[in-house]
Scaffold this motif. Structure first.
Motif, PDB file in Angstrom:
ATOM      1  N   UNK A 271       0.797  -1.223   0.000  1.00 59.17           N
ATOM      2  CA  UNK A 271       0.000   0.000   0.000  1.00 59.17           C
ATOM      3  C   UNK A 271       0.824   1.265   0.000  1.00 59.17           C
ATOM      4  N   UNK A 272       2.132   1.167  -0.304  1.00 60.19           N
ATOM      5  CA  UNK A 272       2.985   2.346  -0.351  1.00 60.19           C
ATOM      6  C   UNK A 272       2.848   3.098  -1.656  1.00 60.19           C
ATOM      7  N   UNK A 273       3.724   4.069  -1.873  1.00 63.46           N
ATOM      8  CA  UNK A 273       3.699   4.907  -3.079  1.00 63.46           C
ATOM      9  C   UNK A 273       4.959   4.656  -3.889  1.00 63.46           C
ATOM     10  N   UNK A 274       4.942   3.673  -4.791  1.00 67.17           N
ATOM     11  CA  UNK A 274       6.134   3.388  -5.604  1.00 67.17           C
ATOM     12  C   UNK A 274       6.463   4.536  -6.533  1.00 67.17           C
ATOM     13  N   UNK A 275       7.687   4.534  -7.015  1.00 65.25           N
ATOM     14  CA  UNK A 275       8.162   5.619  -7.867  1.00 65.25           C
ATOM     15  C   UNK A 275       7.325   5.737  -9.144  1.00 65.25           C
ATOM     16  N   UNK A 276       6.958   4.603  -9.716  1.00 64.52           N
ATOM     17  CA  UNK A 276       6.080   4.569 -10.896  1.00 64.52           C
ATOM     18  C   UNK A 276       4.878   3.709 -10.539  1.00 64.52           C
ATOM     19  N   UNK A 277       3.696   4.275 -10.619  1.00 64.46           N
ATOM     20  CA  UNK A 277       2.491   3.534 -10.271  1.00 64.46           C
ATOM     21  C   UNK A 277       2.356   2.300 -11.167  1.00 64.46           C
ATOM     22  N   UNK A 278       2.160   1.104 -10.589  1.00 64.84           N
ATOM     23  CA  UNK A 278       2.048  -0.108 -11.411  1.00 64.84           C
ATOM     24  C   UNK A 278       0.961  -0.009 -12.475  1.00 64.84           C
ATOM     25  N   UNK A 279      -0.117   0.732 -12.197  1.00 69.79           N
ATOM     26  CA  UNK A 279      -1.188   0.817 -13.195  1.00 69.79           C
ATOM     27  C   UNK A 279      -0.736   1.530 -14.465  1.00 69.79           C
ATOM     28  N   UNK A 280       0.308   2.394 -14.348  1.00 69.01           N
ATOM     29  CA  UNK A 280       0.838   3.038 -15.545  1.00 69.01           C
ATOM     30  C   UNK A 280       1.475   1.996 -16.459  1.00 69.01           C
ATOM     31  N   UNK A 281       2.199   1.068 -15.872  1.00 66.34           N
ATOM     32  CA  UNK A 281       2.839   0.018 -16.659  1.00 66.34           C
ATOM     33  C   UNK A 281       1.824  -0.944 -17.257  1.00 66.34           C
ATOM     34  N   UNK A 282       0.628  -0.994 -16.658  1.00 64.82           N
ATOM     35  CA  UNK A 282      -0.412  -1.900 -17.169  1.00 64.82           C
ATOM     36  C   UNK A 282      -1.338  -1.234 -18.180  1.00 64.82           C
TER      37      UNK A 282
END
Length: 477
Positions: A271-282
């Motif tokens: 539930x953290x804030x990664x550098x690049x949101x995984x949904x962007x990669x999807x």
């Protein structure tokens, strides 16, 4: 239920009411200026070396320091824009870039010039990701497509314009200042853009709970180290004859990239804030677009670099004449990038692979035209135009498609990712194709240079065919 407005009001045609044309002009002018500085120093390098008594290594760092800090800090700049506001980040980066340009132009020695070039690259890294973010947040529909097409055109013309501008400024020797105007020219432009930007850029919304994503410092460190270990040896390795440290760095880079990926995935699951949101990669098509953009920019940068070496080193052209030679490629790139969306819709799905194949045919034609050690005659210019059209078709629709379905709140992540991919593609292209050319070029003679160029053209064509295969649209089931 009412909600607080976090974006500027959109007009009916999909742009902000805050003078959209001027807004786009301001951010793209900064993009153009920052890209110009990647290439403008190349033609000034001999003069800098003579006037500052710079060593070969110092000269390399003057040229490469900007690119290294720019590439390493791009995603960091995107996240800072997300945290503190894209307007603030853009103006702050522009101010830092302008001040560093002034310092570069006044530098008294090579050490100072290297340090200020690093700062200049950091200013670009803070400023440039905000360009795509501001376009994403302030334009919608057809206006966004047109803005992204203009953005693509700026990316292409900046490279050729940098070489032309560098040749003009160094040759003019304004007020007996030698190489210094290649940096000082940024100062009045930067000040003008700061004044205009403060007036036309929409004010940032107040940071709220949804925007205040924590700065992922471990992720930044891991990604920065991975990118540094890749870019530094690629930029400096050729001139130093690929020492052991360069190979160790290249080997360590994918390891750290893998560690970064694992860490970011676990952070997202917690539930953290990664550098690049995984949904962007999807986002559908994002992976294919990233690969297409990387290959297109690698082929484009490798082509510009090696053909410049041939024109100046092999054929003995002046920096100005060599830069002007690329005019047809830059003009056609820009024209195609601005108009492809008006072509019949049934053609759009095949534009990226078709562009790569056209680029492959163009570089083979150029290799053949220049293969006898001559200048290629009039046929050189249509071939250059065809290359510009091919790379534009390979790049512009891929970029537009990648960003078309990205949500405005993910604009910073997508901007940082695609800007970094664009920059890394250019670095890898120059390193890979430049190494191939220089490895076959003995350092003298038009025919020897032409033979090296032909070998490089074959490699560029092969890379373009790979890009065409990667860009093939998937069949819907």
């Amino acid at each position: 239920m009412t909600s607080t407005t976090t974006r500027p009001a959109l007009s009916k045609d999909g742009a902000t009411d805050n003078r959209p044309g001027l807004l786009l002009g301001v951010v793209l002018a900064a993009q153009f200026m920052a890209l110009l500085d990647v290439f403008i120093v190349n033609v000034a390098a001999p003069t800098i070396r003579a006037e500052l008594s710079a060593s070969g290594g110092a000269l390399q760092l003057v040229i490469a320091g900007y690119t290294i800090s720019y590439a390493v800090l791009l995603i960091t700049g995107a996240r800072l824009g997300d945290l503190f506001g894209h307007r603030r980040a853009y103006l702050g980066g522009l101010a830092l870039f302008t001040a560093a340009s002034l310092a570069c132009g006044l530098a008294a020695g090579s050490g100072q010039l290297i340090a200020f070039r690093l700062v200049q690259g950091a200013g670009s890294a803070l400023m440039i990701p905000q360009v795509l973010s501001l376009i994403q947040r302030n334009f919608t529909g057809e206006r966004r497509v047109r803005a992204l097409s203009a953005y693509s055109a700026v990316l292409a013309t900046g490279a050729a314009a940098g070489q032309v501008a560098g040749g003009v400024l160094v040759s003019a020797d304004l007020f007996d200042t030698g190489w210094r105007p290649v940096f000082l020219v940024n100062v009045p432009i930067g000040i003008a853009l700061l004044v205009l930007g403060a007036r036309v850029l929409p004010r940032d919304p107040h940071t709220g709970p949804t925007r205040a994503r924590a700065l992922d410092l471990p992720g930044l460190l891991l990604l920065g180290a991975a990118v540094s270990l890749l870019t530094v040896p690629l930029v400096l390795g050729q001139e130093q004859d690929w020492p052991l440290w360069s190979w160790l760095s290249l080997g360590a880079s994918p390891v750290l990239a893998f560690v970064f990926g694992v860490y970011e995935s676990r952070l997202a699951r917690r539930g953290g804030a990664p550098l690049i949101a995984p949904r962007v990669l999807r986002v559908p098509g994002m992976g294919r677009a990233v690969l297409s953009i990387a290959v297109a920019m690698g082929v484009n940068a490798g082509f510009l670099f090696t053909l410049t070496l041939h024109l100046q080193g092999g054929l003995g052209h002046s920096a100005l004449r060599a830069g002007l030679t690329f005019g047809p490629a830059a003009l056609v790139f820009g024209a195609v990038g601005l108009t492809w969306r008006r072509w019949p819709a049934r053609l759009h799905r095949g534009l990226v692979p078709a562009g790569f194949l056209l680029a492959a045919a163009a570089v083979l034609a150029l290799g053949a035209l220049l293969g006898d050690g001559g200048t290629g005659g009039w046929a050189l210019y249509p071939a250059l135009g065809a290359f510009g059209a091919g790379i534009s078709l390979a790049f512009s629709p891929a970029l537009t498609g990648a960003l078309a379905t990205v949500r405005p709140e993910d604009a910073a992540d997508a901007s940082g990712l695609l800007a970094t991919v664009t920059q890394l593609g250019q670095i890898v292209g120059v390193a890979a194709f430049g190494t191939l050319f220089l490895g076959r070029y003995a350092g003298s003679g038009a025919q020897n240079s032409a033979d090296a160029l032909w070998a490089t053209a074959l490699a560029l064509a092969a890379a373009s065919v790979v890009g065409a295969a990667a860009g093939l649209p998937r069949r819907s089931r």
